[in-house]
Design an enzyme around this catalytic site. Structure first.
Site, PDB file in Angstrom:
ATOM      1  N   GLU A   1      16.036 -14.075   6.017  1.00  0.00           N
ATOM      2  CA  GLU A   1      15.978 -15.431   5.477  1.00  0.00           C
ATOM      3  C   GLU A   1      16.955 -16.378   6.170  1.00  0.00           C
ATOM      4  O   GLU A   1      17.860 -16.937   5.536  1.00  0.00           O
ATOM      5  CB  GLU A   1      16.235 -15.407   3.970  1.00  0.00           C
ATOM      6  CG  GLU A   1      15.167 -14.651   3.207  1.00  0.00           C
ATOM      7  CD  GLU A   1      15.227 -14.860   1.700  1.00  0.00           C
ATOM      8  OE1 GLU A   1      16.324 -15.129   1.174  1.00  0.00           O
ATOM      9  OE2 GLU A   1      14.158 -14.753   1.064  1.00  0.00           O
TER      10      GLU A   1
ATOM     11  N   GLU B   1       8.705 -10.023   0.774  1.00  0.00           N
ATOM     12  CA  GLU B   1       9.432  -9.728  -0.467  1.00  0.00           C
ATOM     13  C   GLU B   1       8.693 -10.355  -1.630  1.00  0.00           C
ATOM     14  O   GLU B   1       8.132 -11.445  -1.510  1.00  0.00           O
ATOM     15  CB  GLU B   1      10.846 -10.331  -0.446  1.00  0.00           C
ATOM     16  CG  GLU B   1      11.811  -9.708   0.519  1.00  0.00           C
ATOM     17  CD  GLU B   1      13.188 -10.392   0.433  1.00  0.00           C
ATOM     18  OE1 GLU B   1      13.526 -10.957  -0.622  1.00  0.00           O
ATOM     19  OE2 GLU B   1      13.909 -10.363   1.444  1.00  0.00           O
TER      20      GLU B   1
HETATM   21  C1  GLA Z   1      16.027 -12.978  -1.091  1.00  0.00           C
HETATM   22  C2  GLA Z   1      16.749 -11.985  -0.190  1.00  0.00           C
HETATM   23  C3  GLA Z   1      16.851 -10.610  -0.774  1.00  0.00           C
HETATM   24  C4  GLA Z   1      17.188 -10.672  -2.241  1.00  0.00           C
HETATM   25  C5  GLA Z   1      16.147 -11.518  -2.942  1.00  0.00           C
HETATM   26  C6  GLA Z   1      16.336 -11.595  -4.429  1.00  0.00           C
HETATM   27  O1  GLA Z   1      14.699 -13.042  -0.881  1.00  0.00           O
HETATM   28  O2  GLA Z   1      16.158 -11.904   1.086  1.00  0.00           O
HETATM   29  O3  GLA Z   1      17.838  -9.904  -0.063  1.00  0.00           O
HETATM   30  O4  GLA Z   1      18.456 -11.208  -2.410  1.00  0.00           O
HETATM   31  O5  GLA Z   1      16.233 -12.822  -2.449  1.00  0.00           O
HETATM   32  O6  GLA Z   1      15.275 -12.311  -5.022  1.00  0.00           O
END
Ligand code: GLA
Ligand code: ZN
Length: 688
Positions: A159, A323
Site C-alpha cells: 500500500e 486484501e
Molecule cells: C491494510 C494493510 C494491511 C492491514 C489491513 C487492515 O490493507 O495493507 O497490512 O493493516 O490494512 O485492514
C-alpha cells in the site's frame, strides 16, 4: 475495449487464488501454530499466501545478518499442500537498527518534523540508503526463491502512500520541477502564477514542497507536488523491482492499491493511472463497511463496483483482490462483522467484476498489537469450526467451481472518465462548496444509473482510447488540458455521445483558468457556454424540469448561455428560473449533452434511460429483477458467466429468459428463481 472474450491469465495459476496475507514471522517460536496453519489451510480451501510483507526484522535481524530458514520452511509448507506464494518485498516497514544507524531513511512531514522510528509506511522515498537496502534485500529474495516452484508472483512493498519532505526530497523535487519547466524560471512562474502575493521564484533553490507552515496556496505548486509524489513513489518502486526483473523475468509483479473509506472512493493520494503502467497486474485492498447505518447495501455495492471497474479498466484485464476481510476490520469507526452470507456475496462481487482472486488480510489473527481483533480466517480459538472460518471455506469451495471464469473479462459500450489530477485540483480550489465538491462520489452516482440496469461500464482515465465507446460520461472534469479537449472533440465528431456536467473545463493542466470563457472547442461541441456557477447552501431549494418531470437540485447550478444547442431542461427557481439547465447538441456525427446542475438520482436514472434507449445499450443478459439485485458478466468464447447478486435484506425473485446452468450446484435453471437475502447465483449461459 478489449477484443471480445479473449482470456488474459494474470498469473500462471490454473485456479482462482484464495488465501491472503500470512505473517508466520509473528509465530516463529510456535511451531505448533505453524503446523496447525497447514492443516487449517486445507480445511479452509485456501491455496495462496502473501508472505514477508512486514518481515524485514525477521529476515535481517542485524545489518548483513540474514535468516531465511524460516521462510524456506514456509515455502515448503505452502508448496507442500499444492499452494502458491505471493512473495512480498518488505519495504513497507523496516527494522529498528536501520532507522537508528541511517536516520535519513526516516520520513519528514509537511511541517518539516522528522518522524521517529515506528509504525510502518514511513520511509523517505528518495533516501539512497533505503533504496540500496531494499534493492539488496529484494535481490536476496529473488536469488533464493526465484526458481522455487511455489513462487507465483511478487507483491512489492505494501500500500504505497504518503510523502516525505526531507532535504533529499526537496532536492529531488527541485530537479523534477527544473526539468519539467525546461530550466526556465519564467515558465515556472507563469505556471505557478508567481506574482500572486509576491510569490515569484527567482532561483531554483527557492522551490520548496507545500507546507502547513509555509506555502500552500499556490495551486500550480500543489498540483506539481502531487505529481512529483506519484512519480517519486513509482521511482522508488522501480528501484525495488530491478533485481526481480533481472532474476525472475517471468514472475508477474503487482503492488496493492487502496480505496479511501469510509465513503469508499478510489485512493486519492497517488495517480494510479500512471502507476498502473509499471505493474503487470493490478491488485487492490477492499474494505467496504458492509451493513453500515448511512446507506443501503445496494448503494455501497455500487460504489465497490465502480472502483472494481476503474481498477480493472486501468489495464483492461482481470485484476486481483489482494486484501479483504472475512468479517470486520479494526480501523472503521464501528467494526461490524459481516452478516451470514455477506462474505460469499461480497467476494463473488469482486469475481464478477474481474478479480481472479479472493485474498484476505489476514490468515491468522495476531496475538498482540493493533491488529489483534482485525477479522482473519483463523481466530484466536485456532478453530475450523467457527462461523467465519466456515464462511471462508464456503468461498473456497465456490471458487473451486469457477476455474473456467479465470482470465475472462467483458467489453462495455459505456465509459465514465475518472481523473486523479482533476480531483486534486478541484479539492485544492478555494471556491464552490468546501464539503460538496465530491468528485469521486459524483462519478459513482452517474455510474450507478447503469449498475442498476446491469449495463456494463468501464471507468477509464483520460489517456485511454475513447473511440470504442458509444457513450462517454465526463462529470465534473474541472481540470482538462487542451489535448484532452481535442480528443473529446474527435470522439463526438466521429459519432460518439458525450455527457459533461457543471464544474467542467475550468482550468488547464497547470491549474490556470481558461480565459475568454469556456474553451471554444467545448463551446463548439456542446453549443452552449456556461457563464456562471452558483453554489448553494444545504437548505437552499431549487429544481429542474426535464421531460415533463421535476427533479430536486442541490449544491450546484450552472447558468448556461445557449448558442446552437437544444434546451432539454430548465431551472425552476432563483434568478435563473426558466433558463436552460440541461442541453443537447448535435456536433458533426455525434451528440453532446451538458448537465448544468447536481440533480437528485432520479434525474440520472431517467436521463440515462433516454440514452440507453437511443443508443440501444444492452444489459449484460436478460435477467429480470427488482431493485438492489445486480447482474454482472464475464465472458469466455463458449459461454457467458453471470453473477446474479442480491444486495438487499429481502428475498428477491429473478427471472432468467433461457436455460442456464448453476455453476455451483450443477442444476439447470430457467424462469423464475428466488434469491434469499444476500444470495448470489453464478450461472453459465452457453452460447451454443
Ligand atoms: C491494510 C494493510 C494491511 C492491514 C489491513 C487492515 O490493507 O495493507 O497490512 O493493516 O490494512 O485492514
Ligand atoms: Zn525524504
Amino acid at each position: 475495449m478489449m477484443s471480445k472474450h479473449e482470456k488474459t491469465y494474470v498469473t500462471n495459476a490454473n485456479f482462482m487464488l484464495h488465501g491472503g496475507d500470512y505473517n508466520p514471522d509473528q509465530w516463529l517460536d510456535r511451531p505448533d501454530i505453524l503446523s496447525d496453519d497447514v492443516k487449517l489451510m486445507k480445511l479452509s480451501h485456501t491455496n495462496t499466501f502473501s508472505v514477508g510483507i512486514f518481515a524485514w526484522a525477521a529476515l535481517e535481524p542485524e545489518e548483513g545478518v540474514y535468516n531465511f530458514e524460516w521462510l524456506d520452511e514456509i515455502f515448503e509448507n505452502i508448496h507442500g499442500i499444492g499452494g502458491k506464494v505471493i512473495l512480498a518485498t518488505p519495504s513497507g516497514a523496516r527494522p529498528a537498527w536501520m532507522s537508528q544507524k541511517y536516520p535519513e531513511v526516516l520520513r519528514v512531514n509537511g511541517a518539516r518534523v522528522k518522524q521517529l522510528h515506528g509504525g510502518r509506511h514511513n520511509h523517505c522515498f528518495t533516501s539512497e540508503v533505503y533504496r540500496e537496502k531494499t534493492q539488496e534485500m529484494n535481490r536476496l529474495l529473488a536469488e533464493r526463491y526465484g526458481n522455487h516452484p511455489g513462487l507465483l508472483m511478487w507483491h512489492i512493498s505494501n500500500e504505497y502512500g504518503g510523502e516525505c519532505h526531507c532535504e533529499k526530497c526537496q532536492t529531488a523535487f527541485r530537479a523534477w520541477v527544473k526539468e519539467k519547466y525546461n530550466n526556465d524560471l519564467k515558465a515556472l512562474n507563469d505556471a505557478w502564477w508567481g506574482p500572486f502575493w509576491s510569490h515569484t521564484i527567482t532561483d531554483w533553490s527557492q522551490v520548496e514542497s507545500p507546507s502547513p507552515i509555509g506555502e500552500n496556496m499556490v495551486h500550480g505548486l500543489n498540483l506539481d507536488w502531487r505529481r512529483f509524489v506519484t512519480d517519486q513513489t513509482i521511482s522508488f518502486y522501480k528501484n525495488e523491482i530491478v533485481p526481480l526483473r533481472e532474476l525472475t523475468p517471468s514472475i508477474p509483479i503487482t503492488t496493492n492499491f487502496m480505496a479511501d473509506t469510509h465513503d469508499l472512493i478510489p485512493f486519492q493520494a497517488l495517480d494510479y493511472s500512471k502507476f498502473a503502467k509499471h505493474l503487470d497486474v493490478i491488485s487492490w485492498d477492499a474494505y467496504p463497511a458492509w451493513h453500515n447505518d448511512w446507506e443501503s447495501t445496494a448503494s455501497l455495492a455500487s460504489k465497490v463496483a465502480f472502483i472494481n471497474d476503474l481498477y480493472r479498466s486501468l489495464k483492461q484485464q482481470p485484476f486481483l483482490l489482494m486484501e479483504s476481510t472475512p468479517s470486520g476490520v479494526n480501523w472503521h469507526d464501528v467494526n461490524k462483522a459481516k452478516r451470514p452470507g455477506m462474505h460469499l456475496l461480497s467476494s463473488m462481487q469482486m469475481i464478477a467484476h474481474g478479480s481472479d482472486s479472493i485474498l484476505y488480510f489476514q490468515w491468522r489473527k495476531s496475538r498482540g498489537s493493533s491488529e489483534k481483533f482485525h477479522g482473519a480466517v483463523v481466530d484466536h480459538d485456532n478453530s475450523s469450526e467457527n462461523r467465519v472460518f466456515q464462511e471462508v471455506a464456503k468461498v473456497g469451495q465456490t471458487l473451486e467451481k469457477l476455474n473456467d471464469v479465470i482470465g475472462t473479462n467483458r467489453p462495455a459500450d459505456v465509459a465514465v472518465l475518472y481523473d486523479w489530477e482533476s480531483n486534486w485540483a478541484l479539492n485544492d480550489a478555494q471556491g464552490f462548496g468546501k464539503k460538496t465538491k465530491l468528485y469521486p462520489q459524483t462519478l459513482q452516482q452517474h455510474y450507478k444509473a447503469f449498475w442498476e440496469k446491469d449495463i456494463p461500464v468501464d471507468v477509464i482515465t483520460k489517456e485511454q482510447d475513447f473511440s470504442s465507446y458509444k457513450l462517454l460520461i465526463v462529470p465534473m472534469l474541472y481540470l482538462v488540458s487542451e489535448e484532452t479537449i481535442a480528443r473529446l472533440k474527435t470522439f463526438v465528431a466521429d459519432g460518439g455521445t458525450l455527457v459533461m456536467t457543471y464544474i467542467s473545463g475550468f482550468v488547464n493542466e497547470y491549474d490556470l483558468t481558461y480565459l475568454g470563457g469556456w474553451h471554444k472547442d467545448l463551446q463548439e461541441i456542446f453549443g452552449v457556454k456556461p457563464v456562471e456557477t452558483d453554489t448553494l447552501y444545504p437548505k437552499d431549494q431549487n429544481s429542474v424540469t426535464y421531460n415533463g418531470k421535476t427533479y430536486q437540485l442541490k449544491d450546484y447550478a450552472t447558468v448556461i448561455k445557449v448558442d446552437t444547442a437544444n434546451v432539454d431542461g430548465i431551472y425552476v427557481d432563483d434568478f435563473y428560473a426558466n433558463t436552460p439547465a440541461v442541453t443537447s447538441h448535435q456536433f458533426e456525427a455525434g451528440k453532446a449533452y451538458y448537465i448544468g446542475g447536481r440533480f437528485e438520482h432520479a434525474f440520472q436514472q431517467d436521463f440515462y434511460q433516454g440514452l440507453i434507449s437511443d443508443l440501444s445499450l444492452e444489459p449484460v443478459a436478460s435477467v429480470e429483477h427488482g431493485e438492489g439485485v445486480s447482474v454482472q458478466i464475464r465472458q469466455a468464447p463458449e459461454s457467458d458467466y453471470l453473477f446474479v447478486m442480491n444486495f438487499t435484506e429481502e428475498n428477491q425473485l429473478v427471472r432468467f429468459d433461457s436455460v442456464v446452468k448453476d455453476l455451483i450446484t450443477g442444476e439447470e435453471i430457467s424462469g423464475e428463481v428466488k434469491l434469499e437475502k444476500y444470495e448470489v447465483r453464478i450461472v453459465e449461459k452457453s452460447k451454443s
